[in-house]
Write a protein that holds these residues in place. Structure first.
Motif, mmCIF file in Angstrom:
data_model
loop_
_atom_site.group_PDB
_atom_site.id
_atom_site.type_symbol
_atom_site.label_atom_id
_atom_site.label_comp_id
_atom_site.label_asym_id
_atom_site.label_seq_id
_atom_site.Cartn_x
_atom_site.Cartn_y
_atom_site.Cartn_z
ATOM 1 N N ARG A 55 0.823 -1.200 0.000
ATOM 2 C CA ARG A 55 0.000 0.000 0.000
ATOM 3 C C ARG A 55 0.867 1.264 0.000
ATOM 4 O O ARG A 55 0.602 2.214 -0.746
ATOM 5 C CB ARG A 55 -0.924 -0.016 1.233
ATOM 6 N N LEU A 56 1.915 1.280 0.823
ATOM 7 C CA LEU A 56 2.805 2.444 0.872
ATOM 8 C C LEU A 56 3.511 2.640 -0.463
ATOM 9 O O LEU A 56 3.678 3.771 -0.936
ATOM 10 C CB LEU A 56 3.833 2.260 1.992
ATOM 11 N N SER A 57 3.902 1.548 -1.107
ATOM 12 C CA SER A 57 4.569 1.625 -2.403
ATOM 13 C C SER A 57 3.642 2.206 -3.466
ATOM 14 O O SER A 57 4.029 3.096 -4.238
ATOM 15 C CB SER A 57 5.051 0.233 -2.821
ATOM 16 N N VAL A 58 2.406 1.720 -3.503
ATOM 17 C CA VAL A 58 1.434 2.219 -4.486
ATOM 18 C C VAL A 58 1.122 3.688 -4.249
ATOM 19 O O VAL A 58 1.121 4.504 -5.189
ATOM 20 C CB VAL A 58 0.143 1.378 -4.426
ATOM 21 N N ASP A 59 0.859 4.059 -2.996
ATOM 22 C CA ASP A 59 0.476 5.435 -2.686
ATOM 23 C C ASP A 59 1.624 6.419 -2.898
ATOM 24 O O ASP A 59 1.390 7.592 -3.214
ATOM 25 C CB ASP A 59 -0.015 5.536 -1.239
ATOM 26 N N SER A 60 2.859 5.950 -2.733
ATOM 27 C CA SER A 60 4.012 6.843 -2.834
ATOM 28 C C SER A 60 4.595 6.920 -4.233
ATOM 29 O O SER A 60 5.022 7.997 -4.673
ATOM 30 C CB SER A 60 5.113 6.390 -1.864
ATOM 31 N N PHE A 61 4.629 5.798 -4.941
ATOM 32 C CA PHE A 61 5.345 5.749 -6.213
ATOM 33 C C PHE A 61 4.481 5.328 -7.396
ATOM 34 O O PHE A 61 4.961 5.316 -8.527
ATOM 35 C CB PHE A 61 6.531 4.777 -6.100
ATOM 36 N N GLY A 62 3.227 4.971 -7.136
ATOM 37 C CA GLY A 62 2.348 4.570 -8.221
ATOM 38 C C GLY A 62 2.359 3.069 -8.452
ATOM 39 O O GLY A 62 3.112 2.326 -7.830
ATOM 40 N N ASP A 63 1.496 2.648 -9.368
ATOM 41 C CA ASP A 63 1.315 1.236 -9.665
ATOM 42 C C ASP A 63 1.098 1.079 -11.159
ATOM 43 O O ASP A 63 0.452 1.944 -11.778
ATOM 44 C CB ASP A 63 0.090 0.720 -8.891
ATOM 45 N N PRO A 64 1.624 0.060 -11.809
ATOM 46 C CA PRO A 64 2.412 -1.045 -11.254
ATOM 47 C C PRO A 64 3.870 -0.659 -11.054
ATOM 48 O O PRO A 64 4.286 0.448 -11.409
ATOM 49 C CB PRO A 64 2.271 -2.124 -12.330
ATOM 50 N N VAL A 65 4.646 -1.579 -10.493
ATOM 51 C CA VAL A 65 6.082 -1.391 -10.343
ATOM 52 C C VAL A 65 6.784 -2.208 -11.413
ATOM 53 O O VAL A 65 6.357 -3.306 -11.746
ATOM 54 C CB VAL A 65 6.545 -1.821 -8.932
ATOM 55 N N ASP A 66 7.825 -1.629 -11.982
ATOM 56 C CA ASP A 66 8.603 -2.336 -13.012
ATOM 57 C C ASP A 66 9.603 -3.268 -12.342
ATOM 58 O O ASP A 66 10.323 -2.869 -11.417
ATOM 59 C CB ASP A 66 9.344 -1.342 -13.907
#
Length: 237
Positions: free
Chosen positions: A56-67
């Protein structure tokens, strides 16, 4: 909503997690980000809960999806877009009864993983810490039957939640399936590591140009900081 959009918080997270052992990096990241106020309590959370919060922190901070980059056994390098938003919603169990109700298994925590890493028998240590008999007493790993071990393994997978997500894709080169375990906290850490040096470079450039202190630079709104940086470097904002 807690995010790492604030550059000061991002650097604090980067600095704290860099000094943490890998097994504890997820809880340390979440604590430094302000998502979990008590580090001791964070270290005692089920690994699945930590992974879901990290997603959740990754999505909210850097967007989704992750490469992400995977390598097939044939040598082919695969660029994969991993959606983390569904991972953030995965439930994580805490404990469950197995083997006819004679054993009780709880999900491991970062503290359990740290203890296992210091042990000469990591798996035995995890079993001793996470499995109890019907009376709540620790179970000696060597006393478990083959059926009980299988039941414990199945329960552990079910309890792991977001900490046991597996990515499956197919190699376009050889056609074989490629399977990789998804370490969500490590993916978040990699995104932090990629961003932190850019923030430090901005601070260095503005400090050199204007003589400002780091705290004052980090306190600037993002838009204003970009304009000052453009003026200092001669590039368009």
């Amino acid at each position: 909503m807690t995010t790492l959009d604030d550059p000061g918080r991002l650097l604090a997270v980067w600095e704290a997690a860099a000094a943490a052992p890998p097994a504890a990096r997820g809880p340390v990241l979440l604590h430094a980000a302000g998502l979990l106020p008590d580090l001791d309590a964070a270290l005692d959370l089920p690994v699945g809960t930590v992974a879901a919060l990290a997603a959740r922190l990754s999505v909210d901070s850097f967007g989704d999806p992750v490469d992400a980059v995977l390598t097939c056994g044939c040598g082919e390098v695969l660029d994969v877009a991993l959606p983390l938003d569904p991972v953030a919603g995965l439930p994580a169990g805490d404990a469950g009864a197995v083997a006819g109700g004679t054993l009780r298994v709880r999900a491991p925590t970062a503290r359990d993983l740290l203890a296992a890493g210091r042990s000469g028998d990591p798996l035995g240590t995890l079993l001793a810490r996470c499995v109890r008999d019907a009376d709540g007493r620790p179970v000696a790993p060597g006393e478990l039957t083959a059926d009980q071990r299988r039941a414990v393994d199945t329960a552990a997978e079910e309890l792991a939640g977001a900490a046991a997500v597996v990515l499956r894709t197919r190699c376009p080169g050889c056609g074989d399936g490629v399977v990789a375990t998804l370490d969500v906290a490590e993916l978040l850490w990699e995104r932090v590591v990629r961003r932190a040096p850019a923030v430090l470079a901005e601070v260095a450039a503005l400090a050199a140009a204007y003589g400002w202190a780091e705290a004052d630079i980090l306190a600037l709104p993002a838009g204003r900081r970009r304009v000052y940086l453009a003026l200092a470097t001669g590039r368009a904002a």
